[in-house]
Design an enzyme around this catalytic site. Sequence first.
Site, PDB file in Angstrom:
ATOM      1  N   ILE A  69      -7.129  21.259 -39.175  1.00 47.52           N
ATOM      2  CA  ILE A  69      -7.565  19.920 -38.748  1.00 47.52           C
ATOM      3  C   ILE A  69      -6.637  19.478 -37.916  1.00 47.52           C
ATOM      4  CG2 ILE A  69      -8.646  17.572 -39.084  1.00 47.52           C
ATOM      5  CD1 ILE A  69      -9.904  18.764 -41.616  1.00 47.52           C
ATOM      6  N   ASP A  87      -2.547  -7.163  -3.135  1.00 50.65           N
ATOM      7  CA  ASP A  87      -1.424  -8.009  -3.475  1.00 50.65           C
ATOM      8  C   ASP A  87      -1.887  -9.361  -3.401  1.00 50.65           C
ATOM      9  OD1 ASP A  87      -2.018  -8.339  -0.641  1.00 50.65           O
ATOM     10  OD2 ASP A  87      -0.047  -7.418  -0.089  1.00 50.65           O
ATOM     11  N   ASP A 131      -3.512  -0.862   1.312  1.00 49.13           N
ATOM     12  CA  ASP A 131      -2.947  -1.967   2.381  1.00 49.13           C
ATOM     13  C   ASP A 131      -2.025  -1.193   3.354  1.00 49.13           C
ATOM     14  OD1 ASP A 131      -4.555  -3.885   1.234  1.00 49.13           O
ATOM     15  OD2 ASP A 131      -2.747  -4.634   0.117  1.00 49.13           O
ATOM     16  N   ASP A 173       3.443  24.843 -35.442  1.00 53.25           N
ATOM     17  CA  ASP A 173       2.648  24.261 -34.620  1.00 53.25           C
ATOM     18  C   ASP A 173       3.449  23.112 -33.770  1.00 53.25           C
ATOM     19  OD1 ASP A 173       1.030  25.968 -35.388  1.00 53.25           O
ATOM     20  OD2 ASP A 173      -0.406  24.708 -36.335  1.00 53.25           O
ATOM     21  N   ASN A 196      -4.301  26.888 -34.728  1.00 54.16           N
ATOM     22  CA  ASN A 196      -5.364  26.604 -36.163  1.00 54.16           C
ATOM     23  C   ASN A 196      -6.413  27.505 -36.173  1.00 54.16           C
ATOM     24  OD1 ASN A 196      -3.511  24.557 -35.782  1.00 54.16           O
ATOM     25  ND2 ASN A 196      -5.005  23.095 -35.675  1.00 54.16           N
ATOM     26  N   GLU A 224      -5.661  16.656 -36.718  1.00 50.52           N
ATOM     27  CA  GLU A 224      -5.568  15.188 -36.785  1.00 50.52           C
ATOM     28  C   GLU A 224      -4.236  14.635 -36.206  1.00 50.52           C
ATOM     29  OE1 GLU A 224      -4.466  17.224 -39.393  1.00 50.52           O
ATOM     30  OE2 GLU A 224      -2.465  16.577 -39.177  1.00 50.52           O
TER      31      GLU A 224
HETATM   32  P1  ATP Z   1      -2.635  -5.823   5.131  1.00 45.32           P
HETATM   33  O1  ATP Z   1      -2.476  -4.782   5.959  1.00 45.32           O
HETATM   34  O2  ATP Z   1      -1.790  -5.477   3.846  1.00 45.32           O
HETATM   35  O3  ATP Z   1      -4.126  -6.203   4.553  1.00 45.32           O
HETATM   36  P2  ATP Z   1      -2.047  -7.887   6.843  1.00 45.32           P
HETATM   37  O4  ATP Z   1      -0.868  -8.581   6.876  1.00 45.32           O
HETATM   38  O5  ATP Z   1      -2.563  -7.252   7.976  1.00 45.32           O
HETATM   39  O6  ATP Z   1      -1.907  -7.087   5.450  1.00 45.32           O
HETATM   40  P3  ATP Z   1      -3.450 -10.501   6.052  1.00 45.32           P
HETATM   41  O7  ATP Z   1      -2.132 -10.769   5.755  1.00 45.32           O
HETATM   42  O8  ATP Z   1      -4.520 -10.834   5.665  1.00 45.32           O
HETATM   43  O9  ATP Z   1      -3.312  -8.818   6.345  1.00 45.32           O
HETATM   44  O10 ATP Z   1      -3.586 -10.912   7.661  1.00 45.32           O
HETATM   45  C1  ATP Z   1      -4.365 -10.689   8.535  1.00 45.32           C
HETATM   46  C2  ATP Z   1      -4.200 -11.399   9.799  1.00 45.32           C
HETATM   47  O11 ATP Z   1      -3.883 -12.703   9.607  1.00 45.32           O
HETATM   48  C3  ATP Z   1      -2.871 -10.654  10.563  1.00 45.32           C
HETATM   49  O12 ATP Z   1      -3.281  -9.657  11.378  1.00 45.32           O
HETATM   50  C4  ATP Z   1      -2.632 -11.952  11.356  1.00 45.32           C
HETATM   51  O13 ATP Z   1      -3.158 -11.696  12.524  1.00 45.32           O
HETATM   52  C5  ATP Z   1      -3.036 -13.055  10.617  1.00 45.32           C
HETATM   53  N1  ATP Z   1      -1.795 -13.684   9.687  1.00 45.32           N
HETATM   54  C6  ATP Z   1      -0.990 -12.971   8.862  1.00 45.32           C
HETATM   55  N2  ATP Z   1      -0.083 -13.745   8.272  1.00 45.32           N
HETATM   56  C7  ATP Z   1      -0.378 -14.894   8.864  1.00 45.32           C
HETATM   57  C8  ATP Z   1       0.468 -16.368   8.906  1.00 45.32           C
HETATM   58  N3  ATP Z   1       1.388 -16.520   8.064  1.00 45.32           N
HETATM   59  N4  ATP Z   1      -0.130 -17.300   9.653  1.00 45.32           N
HETATM   60  C9  ATP Z   1      -0.976 -17.038  10.466  1.00 45.32           C
HETATM   61  N5  ATP Z   1      -1.760 -15.852  10.467  1.00 45.32           N
HETATM   62  C10 ATP Z   1      -1.348 -14.921  10.002  1.00 45.32           C
END
Ligand code: ATP
Length: 859
Positions: free
Chosen positions: A280, A597, A324, A695, A663, A282
């Site tokens: 068995i 994230d 991402d 075994d 077994n 187990e």
């Molecule tokens: P991922 O590729 O991991 O999704 P990302 O940075 O492209 O990340 P977001 O962080 O959601 O995605 O950002 C989306 C958009 O928002 C960016 O392309 C940018 O134009 C704008 N953005 C990012 N960070 C800021 C910030 N700190 N202030 C203002 N606008 C921002």
Amino acid sequence: MKFHTSSLNDVTAGLKSSPHGISGAEAALRIGQYGRNELLEKKKTPPWLLFLLQFKDFMILILAIAAILAIFLGDITDSIIILVILLVNATVGFILEFRAGKSMEALRKMTTITTQVIRDGKISTLSSVELVPGDKVILEAGNVVPADIRLSEAKALRIDESSLTGESHPIDKSIEPLKDPELSPGDQLNMAFKGTLITNGRGEGFVVATGMNTELGKIAGMLDEKEPFTPLQQRLNKFGKKLSFIILAICALIVILGLLRGEDAFHLILLSISLAVAAIPESLPALITVALAGGSVRLARKKALVKKLPAVETLGSVTYICSDKTGTLTQNKMRVVNEFAVEELPSLGEWPFLHAAMALNQDVVAKKENSLTGESTEIALVEAMLLAHSFEEFESLQSTFQRVGELPFDSERKCMSTVHSYPDNKFLLITKGASESIHHTLNNEAVKEQLKTMSEDWATSGIRVLAYAYKVLDQKPEIKEADDLEKDMHFAGLVGMVDPARIEVKKAIEECKAAGITIVMITGDHPATAEYIAREIGIMDESGLLLTGAELAELSDDGFLAQVERTLVYARVSPAQKLRIIRALQSREHFVAMTGDGVNDAPSLKAANIGIAMGINGTDVSKEAAHLILLDDNFATIVKAVKEGRRIFDNIRKFVKYVLTCNSAELLTILVAPILGMPIPLLPIQILWINLVTDGLPALALAREKAEVGSMKRPPFPASESLFSRGAGIHIVWVGMLMAGVTLATQAWALHEGTAHWQTMVFTVLSLSQLGHVLAIRSNTTFLFKQGLLSNKALIAAVLLTFFLQMGVVYLPFMNTLFKTQALPVFDLGICLVLSLVVFHAVEFEKWIKIRFFPQLAH
Ligand code: ATP
């Protein structure tokens, strides 16, 4: 003291704290008084109980009882050996389980949450377990609230308290004292409670309760950290139960046949119980735990931290990785490469307006010129601005145009706004964000067009574009709704930055493609920027599609399903849309790994088959929700983890195949010999010996086998695939029969020759055949002579040890007495060795046939 009804002065006084928190020395005293800020775990199984639990298996108990009974019947040596073997068995089981438990515990500790605390007037980042009442802490969107906290500052602070109160909508927090002392936690708006999730804004506050004294501690009681069975273990348990019945039936048959032949009843029963214990399986679920825990340790060394054990077993089945872009596929090292400022902007002292906007509208913590912490996009902006201005100028600009309000960055809106004091009692609003987000804040159609054309132009060459807009207000605005505030604005300019792809990513993506895994990029960035990078690293190909968040929102479910498998890049999507992408892929029977994230990624991380959070740049909330955490945020690590997952799964399949084949051979040998008119070939202690030594050790060492050579060149196995598919079930039956056949042939020949030591020969052939078997099933695709003996040293050590132990049982006089064996003459030993090699060669031949004629099975 009721903290939610008290004023902040009373709170600090009551906690013997100050507006700047407490000192490090005071904290050290308080931790002695209040204990660490952690919820107590349910009492762990103490080692002695873990040891005793090794005997919980029904058949093992019966055998132990039978052995004890046998002592009274005068079978003292045999009984003692049986008991010793059971003890050794239990000890091995105990050590393995104990070590697996310890390594899982160590891995769990690696995910501790940190908090920003103000001690001795300075901000430092500490492990949350070190917090004490009176500490002043800083809370930000994405944090898990580390203790019960009375808030002293709340800027757009919104907390998801569903884990505590069941309320599914995030609650807006404030700082004013409340009236009613009897309010339930859900109504205490100026408090933040341990374990709840900050979804928006930022705040500060004083720790009022830690550990088990928190609201969560009161209701949670003790945490039960015991790992539940993984799906594979559950399936194996079910299968094991069914198999036990068959084995018990065979054992009963052996007893009946023996009785009919007039053999001694007690001896028969002892034999069949020993056989049942041996046959068995187990120990298999425990062996799987050991393999998975060992795998988790290896994964952690490769920078992938497993949070949920079942993830290890299914990692190899991933068919889609949705990743991402920023930081995972790219280096997250942004650098500004382009700036464009509109003509005739207002001046802010000596500063060009665009630079001033870059300096004012950001959340970087800047201590010195070269000590900037924060989001990489913003750091790049501040760094670019500091190329033209000194740090002192930057600081003086910030104090002249003080920030009086803000709407923090939000990945749904893709922009952020700050409000600053401005000459003549006016106020300056600066908004920066994705070009589309700024587009609809503007008041002039021609300018809108200019913004659109320029940013598209930049994005097509892989540049990430941020746009700036501003307006001057007569009054300080009420910051409530973004749409009310961010309108009728003037365009200020654009900043373009690049974020190079990670060097190792291209190769990792190629590897995925060979392994039948599709990579999808999901990003908040502009479609043109996303596509440029996706092409550069090999995600996007000629037939691949790109969908934007807006297009996705337009599509019906059926429309989306029709193209989900061809879509390789999603741009300008919001985190909420990730969930829709996962669901669509899953409904197409895909096994999806998804990275995330942010706070809003938590639902999709949970819904993915493997949710992957970022160890460096991820929020606590995403780490809580994930199955796996990438300690280096690197896409290539996911691919390493998948490879490791495939190795672990292959090895589990190998040792399950090995143990069950052995077994079945043991069962068949004992069952068939009497049917063929021969005596029962083995004694109970010999069967138990084979079970323990032959075994156990090699099976364990099989878990250490390296990855199959082609493991990343074949399509993934479905996660629900049976362990017995791909010919494994047939292998168990036919090799079991062959092994039993060879053993029985040895018995028949030896009996025919009239040798007195026939039993020792049978014992040796069965034992050594199993060693031959383990050497052959080390790989499904490579012959042993090619693979080399030394590529799995643990296994070779196990095989050699087992071989010498077996020789000891045959040749050492005291072992002869204990195990009722006899020393074999060289010729007979030679025959045993040659016969034992039959199984090895047969299994290598099976491999050859599979590789040659059924390559799809040769994995
Ligand atoms: P991922 O590729 O991991 O999704 P990302 O940075 O492209 O990340 P977001 O962080 O959601 O995605 O950002 C989306 C958009 O928002 C960016 O392309 C940018 O134009 C704008 N953005 C990012 N960070 C800021 C910030 N700190 N202030 C203002 N606008 C921002």
